[in-house]
Each structure stands twice: as structure tokens, then as C-alpha cells.
Design a protein around this motif. Structure first.
Motif, PDB file in Angstrom:
ATOM      1  N   VAL A   1      61.334 -20.190 -29.174  1.00 45.22           N
ATOM      2  CA  VAL A   1      61.885 -21.290 -28.377  1.00 45.22           C
ATOM      3  C   VAL A   1      61.882 -20.928 -26.892  1.00 45.22           C
ATOM      4  O   VAL A   1      61.782 -21.802 -26.034  1.00 45.22           O
ATOM      5  N   TYR A   2      61.963 -19.638 -26.584  1.00 39.98           N
ATOM      6  CA  TYR A   2      61.996 -19.195 -25.192  1.00 39.98           C
ATOM      7  C   TYR A   2      60.601 -19.354 -24.585  1.00 39.98           C
ATOM      8  O   TYR A   2      59.608 -19.035 -25.238  1.00 39.98           O
ATOM      9  N   PRO A   3      60.491 -19.838 -23.347  1.00 40.69           N
ATOM     10  CA  PRO A   3      59.178 -20.148 -22.772  1.00 40.69           C
ATOM     11  C   PRO A   3      58.350 -18.933 -22.330  1.00 40.69           C
ATOM     12  O   PRO A   3      57.217 -19.086 -21.887  1.00 40.69           O
ATOM     13  N   ILE A   4      58.916 -17.746 -22.455  1.00 39.89           N
ATOM     14  CA  ILE A   4      58.220 -16.525 -22.042  1.00 39.89           C
ATOM     15  C   ILE A   4      58.081 -15.623 -23.256  1.00 39.89           C
ATOM     16  O   ILE A   4      59.010 -15.507 -24.053  1.00 39.89           O
ATOM     17  N   GLU A   5      56.916 -14.991 -23.378  1.00 36.89           N
ATOM     18  CA  GLU A   5      56.706 -14.062 -24.487  1.00 36.89           C
ATOM     19  C   GLU A   5      56.336 -12.687 -23.934  1.00 36.89           C
ATOM     20  O   GLU A   5      55.963 -12.550 -22.775  1.00 36.89           O
ATOM     21  N   ALA A   6      56.453 -11.689 -24.803  1.00 32.05           N
ATOM     22  CA  ALA A   6      56.198 -10.318 -24.379  1.00 32.05           C
ATOM     23  C   ALA A   6      55.304  -9.611 -25.386  1.00 32.05           C
ATOM     24  O   ALA A   6      55.204 -10.009 -26.544  1.00 32.05           O
ATOM     25  N   ALA A   7      54.662  -8.572 -24.916  1.00 32.72           N
ATOM     26  CA  ALA A   7      53.875  -7.665 -25.743  1.00 32.72           C
ATOM     27  C   ALA A   7      54.056  -6.278 -25.131  1.00 32.72           C
ATOM     28  O   ALA A   7      54.704  -6.134 -24.093  1.00 32.72           O
ATOM     29  N   GLN A   8      53.522  -5.272 -25.767  1.00 31.87           N
ATOM     30  CA  GLN A   8      53.637  -3.902 -25.252  1.00 31.87           C
ATOM     31  C   GLN A   8      52.249  -3.313 -25.090  1.00 31.87           C
ATOM     32  O   GLN A   8      51.407  -3.452 -25.971  1.00 31.87           O
ATOM     33  N   LEU A   9      52.038  -2.661 -23.977  1.00 36.67           N
ATOM     34  CA  LEU A   9      50.843  -1.863 -23.764  1.00 36.67           C
ATOM     35  C   LEU A   9      51.212  -0.452 -24.193  1.00 36.67           C
ATOM     36  O   LEU A   9      52.134   0.149 -23.639  1.00 36.67           O
ATOM     37  N   SER A  10      50.532   0.063 -25.179  1.00 34.54           N
ATOM     38  CA  SER A  10      50.867   1.377 -25.724  1.00 34.54           C
ATOM     39  C   SER A  10      50.614   2.483 -24.705  1.00 34.54           C
ATOM     40  O   SER A  10      49.675   2.421 -23.911  1.00 34.54           O
ATOM     41  N   SER A  11      51.435   3.506 -24.777  1.00 32.01           N
ATOM     42  CA  SER A  11      51.255   4.671 -23.903  1.00 32.01           C
ATOM     43  C   SER A  11      50.363   5.734 -24.546  1.00 32.01           C
ATOM     44  O   SER A  11      50.148   6.791 -23.952  1.00 32.01           O
ATOM     45  N   VAL A  12      49.825   5.459 -25.724  1.00 34.17           N
ATOM     46  CA  VAL A  12      48.960   6.427 -26.404  1.00 34.17           C
ATOM     47  C   VAL A  12      47.764   6.762 -25.510  1.00 34.17           C
ATOM     48  O   VAL A  12      47.056   5.873 -25.045  1.00 34.17           O
ATOM     49  N   ARG A  13      47.609   8.035 -25.242  1.00 39.56           N
ATOM     50  CA  ARG A  13      46.527   8.578 -24.421  1.00 39.56           C
ATOM     51  C   ARG A  13      46.527   8.079 -22.977  1.00 39.56           C
ATOM     52  O   ARG A  13      45.546   8.217 -22.271  1.00 39.56           O
ATOM     53  N   PHE A  14      47.621   7.477 -22.562  1.00 42.40           N
ATOM     54  CA  PHE A  14      47.754   7.105 -21.158  1.00 42.40           C
ATOM     55  C   PHE A  14      48.194   8.327 -20.387  1.00 42.40           C
ATOM     56  O   PHE A  14      49.186   8.965 -20.743  1.00 42.40           O
ATOM     57  N   ARG A  15      47.504   8.629 -19.373  1.00 38.21           N
ATOM     58  CA  ARG A  15      47.918   9.739 -18.537  1.00 38.21           C
ATOM     59  C   ARG A  15      48.627   9.217 -17.301  1.00 38.21           C
ATOM     60  O   ARG A  15      49.642   9.733 -16.880  1.00 38.21           O
ATOM     61  N   GLU A  16      48.058   8.168 -16.728  1.00 40.20           N
ATOM     62  CA  GLU A  16      48.651   7.643 -15.508  1.00 40.20           C
ATOM     63  C   GLU A  16      48.256   6.184 -15.320  1.00 40.20           C
ATOM     64  O   GLU A  16      47.137   5.784 -15.614  1.00 40.20           O
ATOM     65  N   LEU A  17      49.197   5.405 -14.844  1.00 40.53           N
ATOM     66  CA  LEU A  17      48.969   4.023 -14.496  1.00 40.53           C
ATOM     67  C   LEU A  17      49.691   3.790 -13.181  1.00 40.53           C
ATOM     68  O   LEU A  17      50.872   4.124 -13.054  1.00 40.53           O
ATOM     69  N   ARG A  18      48.994   3.236 -12.212  1.00 43.75           N
ATOM     70  CA  ARG A  18      49.615   2.990 -10.912  1.00 43.75           C
ATOM     71  C   ARG A  18      49.522   1.519 -10.565  1.00 43.75           C
ATOM     72  O   ARG A  18      48.459   0.925 -10.653  1.00 43.75           O
ATOM     73  N   LEU A  19      50.643   0.961 -10.196  1.00 44.08           N
ATOM     74  CA  LEU A  19      50.700  -0.395  -9.694  1.00 44.08           C
ATOM     75  C   LEU A  19      51.233  -0.321  -8.269  1.00 44.08           C
ATOM     76  O   LEU A  19      52.247   0.337  -8.014  1.00 44.08           O
ATOM     77  N   ARG A  20      50.569  -0.982  -7.376  1.00 45.30           N
ATOM     78  CA  ARG A  20      50.991  -0.966  -5.978  1.00 45.30           C
ATOM     79  C   ARG A  20      51.763  -2.240  -5.637  1.00 45.30           C
ATOM     80  O   ARG A  20      51.324  -3.335  -5.969  1.00 45.30           O
TER      81      ARG A  20
END
Length: 130
Positions: free
Chosen positions: A87-106
Motif C-alpha cells: 500500500v505504501y507508494p515507495i518500495e525497497a530492495a537491497q544491494l548485497s555487499s558480497v564481494r563489494f570492496r568499495e562503493l563511493r557516492l559523491r
């Protein structure tokens, strides 16, 4: 009435998510997901009074130990999505951290909003209408 309700946050977030341009594969896959960090930046750009009224930094947590807009949005959205489901107008998902070393958002001014992460990263988008 909560501060979230007084600020009209649900309507503001829907407006922000509506204004995010669709990607080239939107017809096939629907709207693109964005990170909670991107959502916080976009909200802050369009509605700077929200962060001022909440009296929080854009980022936070980690080094500062104070919740910022990113953390507050994440917590509130997760709670609402769990409580209201489809019913809520926003949905979510997850980006797995498996084998993630680094993620940068500016963020604005080029400062990092997210560095290396050991936790899964929440992704948000406007729920498709049936």
C-alpha cells in the motif's frame, strides 16, 4: 502527529522520486532504484527546509555518531515499507555487499557520502502502479 507527518515527508519523497529521470530500460524493468544516500541528496536539494527543521547533517553516523538525514530516511522508510507493504507508494530492495570492496557516492561539493561498506545497501524507488 509525528514530525514526519508535519513535514509532509511521504508527499515530498514521492515528488522527489517522481522527478528522478527514468533510465533507458525503464519500459522493461520499471523505474530505476536509487540509494538512500541519493534520495537524501535529492530531497535536500528540493526541500532544504526539511533538514533545517530536523536539525541534522546530510550524512552522519559512522565518524560523527549523530544521525543524519540519510540515517533518518533509511530508518523511517524501512519502518513504513514493513508496516504498510504494497500500500505504501515507495518500495525497497537491497544491494548485497558480497564481494563489494568499495562503493563511493559523491554528494554536493564532491564529498563522499558512502565509502567502503560491510552492510547491504538499501535501494529505493517509487512503487509501480498496477
Amino acid at each position: 502527529m509525528t514530525l514526519w507527518d508535519k513535514l509532509g515527508m511521504d508527499d515530498k519523497l514521492v515528488k522527489v522520486l517522481t522527478e528522478i529521470p527514468p533510465g533507458p530500460d525503464a519500459g522493461e524493468f520499471g523505474r530505476a532504484y536509487i540509494t538512500i544516500h541519493q534520495l537524501a541528496v535529492e530531497l535536500d536539494q528540493r526541500f532544504p527546509e526539511v533538514r533545517a527543521q530536523l536539525d541534522v547533517p546530510l550524512g552522519g553516523g559512522g565518524a560523527t555518531r549523530h544521525a543524519g538525514l540519510v540515517e533518518l530516511l533509511g530508518k523511517e522508510l524501512v519502518d513504513k515499507i514493513r508496516r504498510y507493504g504494497d500500500v505504501y507508494p515507495i518500495e525497497a530492495a537491497q544491494l548485497s555487499s558480497v564481494r563489494f570492496r568499495e562503493l563511493r557516492l559523491r554528494g554536493p561539493g564532491g564529498r563522499d557520502l558512502v565509502g567502503a561498506s560491510k552492510a547491504d545497501l538499501p535501494l529505493i524507488r517509487l512503487r509501480a502502479k498496477d
